[in-house]
Design a protein around this motif. Structure first.
Motif, PDB file in Angstrom:
ATOM      1  N   UNK A 116      -4.044   7.276 -27.016  1.00 24.88           N
ATOM      2  CA  UNK A 116      -2.921   6.687 -26.278  1.00 24.88           C
ATOM      3  C   UNK A 116      -3.301   6.712 -24.808  1.00 24.88           C
ATOM      4  N   UNK A 117      -3.261   5.553 -24.177  1.00 21.78           N
ATOM      5  CA  UNK A 117      -3.835   5.428 -22.836  1.00 21.78           C
ATOM      6  C   UNK A 117      -2.898   4.607 -21.954  1.00 21.78           C
ATOM      7  N   UNK A 118      -2.606   5.109 -20.772  1.00 17.92           N
ATOM      8  CA  UNK A 118      -1.823   4.326 -19.800  1.00 17.92           C
ATOM      9  C   UNK A 118      -2.358   4.597 -18.404  1.00 17.92           C
ATOM     10  N   UNK A 119      -2.149   3.627 -17.527  1.00 19.11           N
ATOM     11  CA  UNK A 119      -2.665   3.729 -16.153  1.00 19.11           C
ATOM     12  C   UNK A 119      -1.527   3.956 -15.177  1.00 19.11           C
ATOM     13  N   UNK A 120      -1.760   4.887 -14.273  1.00 22.35           N
ATOM     14  CA  UNK A 120      -0.906   5.034 -13.094  1.00 22.35           C
ATOM     15  C   UNK A 120      -1.764   4.585 -11.917  1.00 22.35           C
ATOM     16  N   UNK A 121      -1.460   3.403 -11.405  1.00 23.57           N
ATOM     17  CA  UNK A 121      -2.266   2.864 -10.298  1.00 23.57           C
ATOM     18  C   UNK A 121      -1.608   3.237  -8.968  1.00 23.57           C
ATOM     19  N   UNK A 122      -2.449   3.386  -7.971  1.00 19.74           N
ATOM     20  CA  UNK A 122      -1.963   3.630  -6.610  1.00 19.74           C
ATOM     21  C   UNK A 122      -2.485   2.489  -5.740  1.00 19.74           C
ATOM     22  N   UNK A 123      -1.583   1.801  -5.077  1.00 19.80           N
ATOM     23  CA  UNK A 123      -2.009   0.675  -4.245  1.00 19.80           C
ATOM     24  C   UNK A 123      -2.625   1.222  -2.956  1.00 19.80           C
ATOM     25  N   UNK A 124      -3.905   0.896  -2.778  1.00 20.40           N
ATOM     26  CA  UNK A 124      -4.654   1.468  -1.647  1.00 20.40           C
ATOM     27  C   UNK A 124      -4.692   0.519  -0.444  1.00 20.40           C
ATOM     28  N   UNK A 125      -4.516  -0.769  -0.689  1.00 23.10           N
ATOM     29  CA  UNK A 125      -4.665  -1.779   0.379  1.00 23.10           C
ATOM     30  C   UNK A 125      -4.090  -3.092  -0.128  1.00 23.10           C
ATOM     31  N   UNK A 126      -3.806  -3.995   0.810  1.00 23.44           N
ATOM     32  CA  UNK A 126      -3.518  -5.370   0.400  1.00 23.44           C
ATOM     33  C   UNK A 126      -4.843  -5.992  -0.020  1.00 23.44           C
ATOM     34  N   UNK A 175       0.810  -1.214   0.000  1.00 22.26           N
ATOM     35  CA  UNK A 175       0.000   0.000   0.000  1.00 22.26           C
ATOM     36  C   UNK A 175       0.848   1.272   0.000  1.00 22.26           C
ATOM     37  N   UNK A 176       0.396   2.211  -0.810  1.00 24.17           N
ATOM     38  CA  UNK A 176       1.094   3.490  -0.948  1.00 24.17           C
ATOM     39  C   UNK A 176       1.961   3.554  -2.195  1.00 24.17           C
ATOM     40  N   UNK A 177       2.307   2.367  -2.762  1.00 19.78           N
ATOM     41  CA  UNK A 177       3.178   2.343  -3.943  1.00 19.78           C
ATOM     42  C   UNK A 177       2.402   2.740  -5.201  1.00 19.78           C
ATOM     43  N   UNK A 178       3.145   3.199  -6.206  1.00 22.80           N
ATOM     44  CA  UNK A 178       2.567   3.402  -7.538  1.00 22.80           C
ATOM     45  C   UNK A 178       2.850   2.161  -8.366  1.00 22.80           C
ATOM     46  N   UNK A 179       1.968   1.863  -9.326  1.00 23.78           N
ATOM     47  CA  UNK A 179       2.191   0.713 -10.206  1.00 23.78           C
ATOM     48  C   UNK A 179       1.718   1.057 -11.614  1.00 23.78           C
ATOM     49  N   UNK A 180       2.508   0.604 -12.596  1.00 20.78           N
ATOM     50  CA  UNK A 180       2.186   0.890 -13.997  1.00 20.78           C
ATOM     51  C   UNK A 180       1.883  -0.432 -14.699  1.00 20.78           C
ATOM     52  N   UNK A 181       0.619  -0.845 -14.728  1.00 20.06           N
ATOM     53  CA  UNK A 181       0.306  -2.150 -15.306  1.00 20.06           C
ATOM     54  C   UNK A 181       0.668  -2.201 -16.794  1.00 20.06           C
ATOM     55  N   UNK A 182       1.113  -3.387 -17.230  1.00 29.31           N
ATOM     56  CA  UNK A 182       1.415  -3.567 -18.655  1.00 29.31           C
ATOM     57  C   UNK A 182       0.409  -4.490 -19.325  1.00 29.31           C
ATOM     58  N   UNK A 231      13.097   8.609 -12.170  1.00 30.34           N
ATOM     59  CA  UNK A 231      13.962   9.786 -12.022  1.00 30.34           C
ATOM     60  C   UNK A 231      13.605  10.557 -10.749  1.00 30.34           C
ATOM     61  N   UNK A 232      12.327  10.550 -10.403  1.00 28.20           N
ATOM     62  CA  UNK A 232      11.881  11.269  -9.200  1.00 28.20           C
ATOM     63  C   UNK A 232      12.043  10.422  -7.938  1.00 28.20           C
ATOM     64  N   UNK A 233      12.529   9.184  -8.139  1.00 31.81           N
ATOM     65  CA  UNK A 233      12.718   8.238  -7.033  1.00 31.81           C
ATOM     66  C   UNK A 233      11.413   7.982  -6.280  1.00 31.81           C
ATOM     67  N   UNK A 234      10.333   7.887  -7.045  1.00 30.18           N
ATOM     68  CA  UNK A 234       9.046   7.548  -6.432  1.00 30.18           C
ATOM     69  C   UNK A 234       9.026   6.045  -6.173  1.00 30.18           C
ATOM     70  N   UNK A 235       8.125   5.630  -5.301  1.00 27.44           N
ATOM     71  CA  UNK A 235       8.032   4.218  -4.921  1.00 27.44           C
ATOM     72  C   UNK A 235       7.163   3.515  -5.979  1.00 27.44           C
TER      73      UNK A 235
END
Ligand code: HPA
Length: 250
Positions: free
Chosen positions: A201-211, A97-104, A148-152
């Motif tokens: 052109x479409x991409x998702x930036x997901x945010x993990x909200x919970x396990x 939780x709290x991480x960003x994820x870029x699904x492929x 580059x921004x050292x995001x999680x």
């Protein structure tokens, strides 16, 4: 000139306070009303349009969202690239939780949602290619900027699209895991497919909200989800402000 870049905001991002708002516009489409007015503004000096997927006051549940109207409205004003922000549950061990994820990749488990523009008044039956459901260039830009921004950030993973609005059972999550899914959400489809049908052109930036269900002890609560999304969405805002000025016009 209208912006060619759109941000679709999900749970935890009904408004974008980093956006310098210029005007708002309520549109209707042949498919009905979009979830919210289109909010035109500037982010990092670049014109963008923002749409709140669940409505400006977060009142639309995932199965009631008019995905067709949302995508159609964006396409109609001249949008070419869409960054879709979405909350997910973490299935894979690194999806904390709290991480960003870029699904492929995505697997569509939703049902009963209007899922195509290609059904009426057809001169021929149309099947879009969906081998790669997300735009590789846009994903790459997002990933490179996040790094580059050292995001999680997690750079890939299969997104499981469920109908909701209830969360899953532990057995459902075990099944999704066997299917190879890394994260689970409720809004990924038909949004991604509709974007492709319109040539966006479409991409998702997901945010993990919970396990995801059964991945941590105890029940999943809205309080927990909301708490984790606060930090995640701060990362999203940092990412958007940095990535958008560098997006090439298409
Ligand atoms: N399941 C489905 N959708 C979600 C979840 C979840 O655990 N968390 C946030 N969106």
């Amino acid at each position: 000139m209208n912006p060619t870049i759109a941000i679709i905001g999900g749970t935890g991002l009904a408004t974008l306070d980093t956006l310098k708002i210029i005007r708002q516009e309520t549109r209707s489409t042949p498919y009905g009303e979009p979830s919210s007015p289109l909010v035109y503004g500037e982010l990092g000096g670049q014109p963008v349009v923002f749409l709140a997927r669940h409505g400006q006051h977060h009142t639309l549940p995932p199965h009631k969202i008019n995905y067709r109207a949302n995508l159609w409205a964006l396409h109609r004003i001249g949008v070419k690239q869409v960054i879709a922000v979405a909350a997910v549950g973490g299935i894979r061990a690194d999806m904390d939780p709290g991480a960003l994820a870029f699904p492929d990749q995505i697997i569509d488990y939703t049902w009963g949602r209007p899922c195509t523009f290609f059904e009426d008044h057809l001169t021929h039956v149309t099947h879009i290619d969906f081998t790669e459901p997300y735009c590789p260039e846009l994903r790459e830009r997002l990933i490179q900027t996040a790094c580059a921004l050292k995001l999680d950030a997690r750079e890939s993973g299969v997104y499981a699209a469920m109908s909701g609005p209830r969360l899953e059972t532990a057995a459902e999550i075990r099944r999704l895991e066997r299917d190879g899914c890394a994260m689970v959400g409720m809004t990924g489809m038909p949004e991604a497919a509709l974007a492709r049908e319109l040539g966006l052109r479409y991409a998702v930036c997901a945010v993990v909200a919970n396990w995801a269900a059964g991945k941590a002890a105890g029940e999943i609560t809205m309080t927990e989800i909301e708490r984790n999304l606060v930090g995640g969405m701060e990362q999203v805002k940092t990412l958007l402000t940095q990535v958008i000025p560098g997006l090439k016009p298409v």
